[in-house]
Design a protein around this motif. Structure first.
Motif, short mmCIF file in Angstrom:
data_model
loop_
_atom_site.label_atom_id
_atom_site.label_comp_id
_atom_site.label_asym_id
_atom_site.label_seq_id
_atom_site.Cartn_x
_atom_site.Cartn_y
_atom_site.Cartn_z
N ILE A 195 0.83 -1.20 0.00
CA ILE A 195 0.00 0.00 0.00
C ILE A 195 0.87 1.25 0.00
O ILE A 195 0.63 2.20 -0.76
CB ILE A 195 -0.95 0.00 1.20
N ALA A 196 1.88 1.26 0.86
CA ALA A 196 2.75 2.44 0.97
C ALA A 196 3.49 2.71 -0.34
O ALA A 196 3.63 3.86 -0.77
CB ALA A 196 3.74 2.25 2.11
N TYR A 197 3.95 1.66 -1.01
CA TYR A 197 4.67 1.84 -2.27
C TYR A 197 3.72 2.34 -3.36
O TYR A 197 4.03 3.29 -4.08
CB TYR A 197 5.33 0.53 -2.71
N ASN A 198 2.55 1.73 -3.46
CA ASN A 198 1.57 2.12 -4.48
C ASN A 198 1.10 3.56 -4.27
O ASN A 198 1.05 4.36 -5.21
CB ASN A 198 0.38 1.16 -4.44
N HIS A 199 0.74 3.90 -3.03
CA HIS A 199 0.20 5.23 -2.76
C HIS A 199 1.27 6.31 -2.71
O HIS A 199 1.03 7.44 -3.15
CB HIS A 199 -0.55 5.22 -1.42
N GLY A 200 2.44 5.97 -2.15
CA GLY A 200 3.47 6.97 -1.92
C GLY A 200 4.49 7.09 -3.02
O GLY A 200 4.68 8.14 -3.62
N VAL A 201 5.17 5.99 -3.32
CA VAL A 201 6.25 6.03 -4.32
C VAL A 201 5.68 6.24 -5.72
O VAL A 201 6.17 7.07 -6.49
CB VAL A 201 7.09 4.74 -4.28
N ILE A 202 4.63 5.50 -6.06
CA ILE A 202 4.07 5.59 -7.41
C ILE A 202 3.15 6.80 -7.55
O ILE A 202 3.29 7.62 -8.45
CB ILE A 202 3.32 4.29 -7.77
N GLY A 345 1.12 8.64 10.61
CA GLY A 345 0.97 7.91 9.37
C GLY A 345 2.18 8.07 8.47
O GLY A 345 2.67 9.18 8.24
N PHE A 346 2.69 6.96 7.93
CA PHE A 346 3.89 6.98 7.10
C PHE A 346 3.72 7.93 5.91
O PHE A 346 4.65 8.60 5.50
CB PHE A 346 4.20 5.57 6.61
N LEU A 347 2.51 7.98 5.37
CA LEU A 347 2.21 8.88 4.26
C LEU A 347 1.16 9.89 4.70
O LEU A 347 0.16 10.11 4.02
CB LEU A 347 1.72 8.10 3.03
N TYR A 348 1.39 10.49 5.84
CA TYR A 348 0.41 11.43 6.40
C TYR A 348 0.01 12.49 5.36
O TYR A 348 0.85 13.07 4.68
CB TYR A 348 1.00 12.13 7.63
N LEU A 349 -1.31 12.70 5.24
CA LEU A 349 -1.83 13.68 4.29
C LEU A 349 -2.38 14.90 5.01
O LEU A 349 -3.30 14.78 5.83
CB LEU A 349 -2.95 13.06 3.44
N PRO A 350 -1.88 16.08 4.72
CA PRO A 350 -2.44 17.31 5.27
C PRO A 350 -3.75 17.66 4.56
O PRO A 350 -4.08 17.05 3.54
CB PRO A 350 -1.35 18.34 4.98
N PRO A 351 -4.50 18.63 5.07
CA PRO A 351 -5.75 19.03 4.41
C PRO A 351 -5.50 19.53 2.99
O PRO A 351 -4.41 20.05 2.69
CB PRO A 351 -6.27 20.16 5.31
N PRO A 352 -6.48 19.39 2.11
CA PRO A 352 -6.29 19.82 0.71
C PRO A 352 -6.16 21.33 0.60
O PRO A 352 -6.77 22.10 1.34
CB PRO A 352 -7.58 19.32 0.03
N ASP A 353 -5.38 21.78 -0.39
CA ASP A 353 -5.16 23.21 -0.61
C ASP A 353 -6.44 23.95 -1.00
O ASP A 353 -6.54 25.16 -0.79
CB ASP A 353 -4.11 23.42 -1.70
#
Length: 412
Positions: A195-202, A345-353
């Motif tokens: 999941i981390a590779y698909n969502h983050g790296v790719i 979260g490893f791929l923590y997402l901040p609020p959208p711009d």
């Protein structure tokens, strides 16, 4: 009187809202909102005449066993009728009850309990068949890497069955463009590394978005892209590696009724479903509103999705997010926050711009929680009722837009 769907999985009693007469109100509904619930006969038809695959009963006859992977409580899909039809077709092909197991595709969302499974699948199925959560931290089979380099680790219980079936829905999705199809495999029953590779790296989704761009096919992906999306292509490759046989995907309206059903090959059936989904969820929009009221219903536990209508505000306008989610916001092990000082979260997402367009945000919920999920502001005004919201906004003349379920409506 305006009706806003509310309390998903907990009674689904709508909110009735009478705006002040001084407000000029425009209600923006999705094109397919009036579509009727699909008949039982149509569900059986698509299982017997699937897209790009043999009939489900024929597959059952050949394999003699089946695992049924279903989407979790963050998705609005009512699966009772569809799951019962799938079981009937499996039995028609000679599969016994003892050789049918259900697995929840909870991905990185944490786990669910018996009550959740009964709401999703119905009491009869929970009483009659074993139903398990997916564990993204263990009980995984390593299948190799995709061509993009994603390490493919898939639920070992699922991999132990020769016939693999997925049940879920197709909705606009901020990262994949559309959900459904191979997303039931990656992230649904994949390991954290996958999941981390698909969502983050790719895909590029993480707090690092502040210093580098998302992949071009992931930018504004919501309802815009599908097969060209790099995350989807990667997930589809993983699904092929897992030899996932059959998908059943539905479209829903804002009453959570399944209005269309597509079944068959995990890639081809999803493609066909998206052709209809592009029209079904489409919502005509306007701009330069003083106030935008955005209701989070179908994905109430991921209410940040309902912030996209802020693009309809005039600069400095007021965004009202309505969200009656009794369970609160989802615990996301990859993107979520796990504390005030350590975001976690490893791929923590901040609020959208897009939120920065609003000068004020009002969060309406009878289930308030001290959770800083709209961190773009120092303070979000929190009220429990729409009446309190009106008092906060003011009853003077205003141009107001209302989105009945912004978590599944798409503005394109």
């Amino acid at each position: 009187m305006i009706e806003l769907p509310s309390d998903i999985w907990y009674g689904d009693k709508p909110l009735l809202f009478e705006p002040p007469e001084s407000w000029e109100v425009s209600v923006f509904r999705m094109a397919g909102d009036s579509a009727r619930e699909v008949e039982k006969e149509e569900i059986f038809r698509v299982l017997r005449e699937p897209i790009g695959q043999k009939a489900l009963s024929k597959l059952a006859e050949e394999r003699g066993e089946a695992v049924v992977v279903f989407d979790d409580m963050t998705r609005p899909t009512k699966l009772k009728g569809i799951a019962k039809a799938v079981i009937e077709e499996l039995k028609r092909g000679g599969v016994s009850d003892e050789n049918i197991t259900f697995i929840c595709a909870n991905g990185a969302h944490g786990t669910y309990d018996r009550d959740d499974f009964a709401k999703k699948l119905g009491e009869e199925i929970v009483e009659s068949y074993p139903v398990f959560n997916h564990n993204p931290l263990g009980n995984l089979d390593y299948l190799g890497e995709t061509s993009a380099g994603t390490p493919v680790e898939i639920n070992s219980e699922v991999m132990s069955y020769s016939l693999k079936i997925g049940l879920g829905c197709i909705l606009p999705h901020p990262q994949f463009g559309y959900s459904g199809g191979a997303k039931i495999v990656l992230p649904g029953i994949a390991g954290m590394r996958s999941i981390a590779y698909n969502h983050g790296v790719i895909g590029g989704w993480s707090a690092a978005m502040a210093v580098r761009e998302l992949h071009p096919t992931c930018q504004m992906a919501y309802g815009r892209v599908n097969e060209e999306n790099v995350m989807r292509r990667d997930a589809e490759e993983a699904a092929r590696m897992a030899k996932f046989d059959f998908i059943v995907n539905s479209l829903v309206n804002t009453r959570r009724e399944n209005t269309h059903v597509f079944a068959g090959d995990i890639v081809e059936a999803q493609r066909k479903g998206v052709e209809e989904a592009r029209k079904h969820y489409a919502t005509q929009i306007g701009f330069e509103f003083d106030v935008v009221i955005s209701n989070a219903y179908s994905k109430a536990s991921e209410a940040a999705i309902a912030t996209w209508p802020s693009l309809c505000l005039k600069q400095g306008g007021t965004l009202v997010v309505v969200c009656n989610s009794k369970t609160g916001q989802i615990s996301h092990y990859i993107h979520g926050r796990w504390g005030m000082r350590r975001k976690g979260g490893f791929l923590y997402l901040p609020p959208p711009d897009t939120l920065k367009r609003a000068g004020k945000v009002i969060f309406v919920s009878k289930y308030q929680e001290k959770q800083p999920w709209l961190e773009v502001y120092d303070e979000v005004v929190r009220v429990k009722t729409l009446e309190e919201m009106v008092e906060e906004v003011g009853k003077e003349e205003k141009k107001v837009a209302v989105f009945p379920d912004a978590t599944i409506q798409k503005p394109f």
